[in-house]
Design a protein around this motif. Structure first.
Motif, mmCIF file in Angstrom:
data_model
loop_
_atom_site.group_PDB
_atom_site.id
_atom_site.type_symbol
_atom_site.label_atom_id
_atom_site.label_comp_id
_atom_site.label_asym_id
_atom_site.label_seq_id
_atom_site.Cartn_x
_atom_site.Cartn_y
_atom_site.Cartn_z
ATOM 1 N N LEU A 195 22.232 7.730 4.689
ATOM 2 C CA LEU A 195 23.051 8.881 4.353
ATOM 3 C C LEU A 195 22.558 9.637 3.129
ATOM 4 O O LEU A 195 22.998 10.756 2.878
ATOM 5 N N ALA A 196 21.627 9.068 2.374
ATOM 6 C CA ALA A 196 21.027 9.820 1.262
ATOM 7 C C ALA A 196 20.183 10.973 1.789
ATOM 8 O O ALA A 196 19.749 11.826 1.007
ATOM 9 N N TYR A 197 19.947 11.007 3.103
ATOM 10 C CA TYR A 197 19.187 12.121 3.678
ATOM 11 C C TYR A 197 20.081 13.279 4.083
ATOM 12 O O TYR A 197 19.606 14.270 4.644
ATOM 13 N N ASP A 198 21.366 13.157 3.792
ATOM 14 C CA ASP A 198 22.226 14.325 3.851
ATOM 15 C C ASP A 198 21.641 15.350 2.872
ATOM 16 O O ASP A 198 21.339 15.014 1.722
ATOM 17 N N PRO A 199 21.425 16.600 3.315
ATOM 18 C CA PRO A 199 20.806 17.593 2.427
ATOM 19 C C PRO A 199 21.493 17.747 1.081
ATOM 20 O O PRO A 199 20.889 18.208 0.125
ATOM 21 N N GLU A 200 22.775 17.350 0.986
ATOM 22 C CA GLU A 200 23.498 17.503 -0.269
ATOM 23 C C GLU A 200 23.430 16.257 -1.149
ATOM 24 O O GLU A 200 23.973 16.249 -2.255
ATOM 25 N N SER A 201 22.761 15.192 -0.665
ATOM 26 C CA SER A 201 22.695 13.958 -1.437
ATOM 27 C C SER A 201 21.500 13.969 -2.385
ATOM 28 O O SER A 201 20.449 14.535 -2.064
ATOM 29 N N PRO A 202 21.630 13.324 -3.547
ATOM 30 C CA PRO A 202 20.514 13.292 -4.506
ATOM 31 C C PRO A 202 19.362 12.428 -4.000
ATOM 32 O O PRO A 202 19.575 11.349 -3.450
ATOM 33 N N SER A 203 18.144 12.904 -4.201
ATOM 34 C CA SER A 203 16.980 12.216 -3.658
ATOM 35 C C SER A 203 16.707 10.888 -4.348
ATOM 36 O O SER A 203 16.018 10.027 -3.788
ATOM 37 N N GLU A 204 17.242 10.674 -5.545
ATOM 38 C CA GLU A 204 16.936 9.425 -6.250
ATOM 39 C C GLU A 204 17.612 8.209 -5.631
ATOM 40 O O GLU A 204 17.370 7.079 -6.037
ATOM 41 N N PHE A 205 18.448 8.421 -4.618
ATOM 42 C CA PHE A 205 19.091 7.310 -3.943
ATOM 43 C C PHE A 205 18.498 7.056 -2.550
ATOM 44 O O PHE A 205 19.136 6.443 -1.709
ATOM 45 N N ARG A 206 17.277 7.502 -2.326
ATOM 46 C CA ARG A 206 16.649 7.313 -1.019
ATOM 47 C C ARG A 206 15.824 6.030 -0.976
ATOM 48 O O ARG A 206 15.135 5.694 -1.936
ATOM 49 N N PHE A 207 15.881 5.360 0.183
ATOM 50 C CA PHE A 207 15.268 4.043 0.322
ATOM 51 C C PHE A 207 14.141 3.980 1.354
ATOM 52 O O PHE A 207 13.634 2.893 1.617
ATOM 53 N N MET A 208 13.766 5.094 1.956
ATOM 54 C CA MET A 208 12.710 5.030 2.948
ATOM 55 C C MET A 208 11.409 4.531 2.298
ATOM 56 O O MET A 208 11.183 4.747 1.107
ATOM 57 N N PRO A 209 10.543 3.872 3.065
ATOM 58 C CA PRO A 209 9.344 3.239 2.483
ATOM 59 C C PRO A 209 8.517 4.174 1.614
ATOM 60 O O PRO A 209 8.071 3.780 0.529
ATOM 61 N N TRP A 210 8.293 5.410 2.073
ATOM 62 C CA TRP A 210 7.456 6.349 1.332
ATOM 63 C C TRP A 210 8.138 6.858 0.069
ATOM 64 O O TRP A 210 7.493 7.458 -0.785
ATOM 65 N N GLU A 211 9.457 6.617 -0.047
ATOM 66 C CA GLU A 211 10.187 7.046 -1.232
ATOM 67 C C GLU A 211 10.105 6.010 -2.357
ATOM 68 O O GLU A 211 10.326 6.342 -3.527
ATOM 69 N N ILE A 212 9.808 4.760 -2.001
ATOM 70 C CA ILE A 212 9.852 3.714 -3.027
ATOM 71 C C ILE A 212 8.492 3.159 -3.410
ATOM 72 O O ILE A 212 8.391 2.383 -4.357
ATOM 73 N N CYS A 213 7.435 3.542 -2.690
ATOM 74 C CA CYS A 213 6.095 3.163 -3.129
ATOM 75 C C CYS A 213 5.068 4.078 -2.469
ATOM 76 O O CYS A 213 5.354 4.716 -1.450
ATOM 77 N N SER A 214 3.880 4.152 -3.050
ATOM 78 C CA SER A 214 2.802 4.995 -2.522
ATOM 79 C C SER A 214 2.170 4.292 -1.327
ATOM 80 O O SER A 214 1.708 3.153 -1.447
ATOM 81 N N LEU A 215 2.161 4.971 -0.179
ATOM 82 C CA LEU A 215 1.606 4.403 1.043
ATOM 83 C C LEU A 215 0.259 5.034 1.362
ATOM 84 O O LEU A 215 0.007 6.190 1.017
ATOM 85 N N THR A 216 -0.591 4.285 2.037
ATOM 86 C CA THR A 216 -1.827 4.863 2.546
ATOM 87 C C THR A 216 -1.489 5.774 3.714
ATOM 88 O O THR A 216 -0.389 5.725 4.271
ATOM 89 N N THR A 217 -2.438 6.597 4.106
ATOM 90 C CA THR A 217 -2.219 7.485 5.255
ATOM 91 C C THR A 217 -1.879 6.670 6.494
ATOM 92 O O THR A 217 -0.974 7.018 7.268
ATOM 93 N N GLU A 218 -2.562 5.559 6.680
ATOM 94 C CA GLU A 218 -2.333 4.740 7.871
ATOM 95 C C GLU A 218 -0.964 4.064 7.811
ATOM 96 O O GLU A 218 -0.268 3.958 8.835
ATOM 97 N N GLN A 219 -0.556 3.608 6.651
ATOM 98 C CA GLN A 219 0.782 3.032 6.531
ATOM 99 C C GLN A 219 1.859 4.070 6.832
ATOM 100 O O GLN A 219 2.848 3.775 7.507
#
Length: 304
Positions: free
Chosen positions: A174-198
């Motif tokens: 639900l942090a992906y609701d456009p009105e929600s603050p991005s600092e509460f997002r948990f998707m993998p790419w939001e919490i660490c730097s991924l390689t292109t393949e990851q």
């Protein structure tokens, strides 16, 4: 596309949330039950070392998804899950605030472990993800205690008002609701730097399109062809997945080769779990902790 995907996401999360709330609260209204013992150590052989990573994230993800899980592997994951305390969804209005946050902390640690398995995170990536998750948890905790102090000053609060902090599918999506603050997002790419393949293993493009100023070209929004996914978009209701499996696909997508039975009977649930990538199964338990005992019972019946 952006609006449609968000509506589908919000609707699915809401429906699952209502269902899980009824289950958890219903369990909480019964007398507190003693914690069940973990599976007997003699029931499963000593765990072999983890499969060596070959260096290709996509190939590794496909190989483990196609291999599926043995009953021993399912038993080990269930045992780990129960040892974290996450399998006991038995909260009531007498549950303390401290117990709520302990459970939430354990959820995020389990999620971190699932990401490590599914994306084969390096040591640096895993450390980065752990630090980000700790940072988010500090913010969540601060918000939780602030809300509790503010409302408690005027009236007592029942368990229902604190339940959102325990709904893993709510705090993940639900942090992906456009009105929600991005600092509460948990998707993998939001919490660490991924390689292109990851990143290709994830639904990154679809989620980023939710906040894109203009539509992302379909050629850039498609899943990498090497993955041979069941669907190019998350929350695709045409997949007809068992309800416990639907949300998992938004984080670790299913392969076309992963076919599932539609019946929700215990035997079919176990058979479906045998067709999962280990990380997919870990996420399924995170979303539906109440099925852990059902799965264990089915294992015991088939592996006396």
């Amino acid at each position: 596309m952006t609006t449609g995907l968000w509506i589908a996401l919000a609707t699915l999360v809401a429906l699952v949330g209502i269902w899980q709330a009824k289950v958890a609260i219903g369990q909480g209204l019964r007398p507190q039950q003693a914690e069940l013992p973990p599976p007997l150590k003699t029931r499963f052989a000593v765990r072999p070392p983890a499969k060596v990573f070959t260096g290709s994230w996509v190939e590794d993800y496909i190989a483990l998804g196609n291999k599926g899980l043995t009953d021993r592997e399912i038993g080990w994951i269930i045992e780990d899950f129960r040892n974290t305390g996450l399998a006991l969804v038995n909260f009531t209005d007498r549950t303390t605030d401290e117990e709520i946050m302990v459970y939430r902390t354990a959820q995020q640690r389990w999620y971190h472990g699932a990401l490590k398995d599914g994306l084969r995170l390096t040591a640096d990536q895993s450390s980065e993800a752990a630090q980000k998750l700790d940072e988010i948890l500090r913010k969540v905790s601060a918000e939780f205690w602030k809300d509790r102090q503010t409302v408690s000053a005027t009236r007592s609060i029942g368990f229902d008002s604190r339940f959102d902090y325990l709904l893993s599918h709510a705090w993940l999506f639900l942090a992906y609701d456009p009105e929600s603050p991005s600092e509460f997002r948990f998707m993998p790419w939001e919490i660490c730097s991924l390689t292109t393949e990851q990143s290709q293993i994830t639904r990154r493009k679809a989620f980023e399109q939710l906040h894109a100023a203009s539509p992302i070209p379909s050629s850039e929004n498609s899943a990498t062809p090497e993955l041979i996914l069941k669907s190019k978009t998350p929350f695709d209701d045409t997949l007809e997945l068992p309800y416990q499996f639907a949300l998992v696909d938004a984080i670790f997508p299913y392969l076309k080769s992963q076919s599932f039975l539609s019946d929700d009977a215990s035997d079919d649930l176990l058979e479906n779990i045998r067709r999962l990538h280990p990380a997919q199964f870990k996420l399924m338990l995170l979303f539906h902790p109440e099925v852990a005992q059902e799965i264990q019972t089915a294992l015991d019946l088939q592996n006396p």
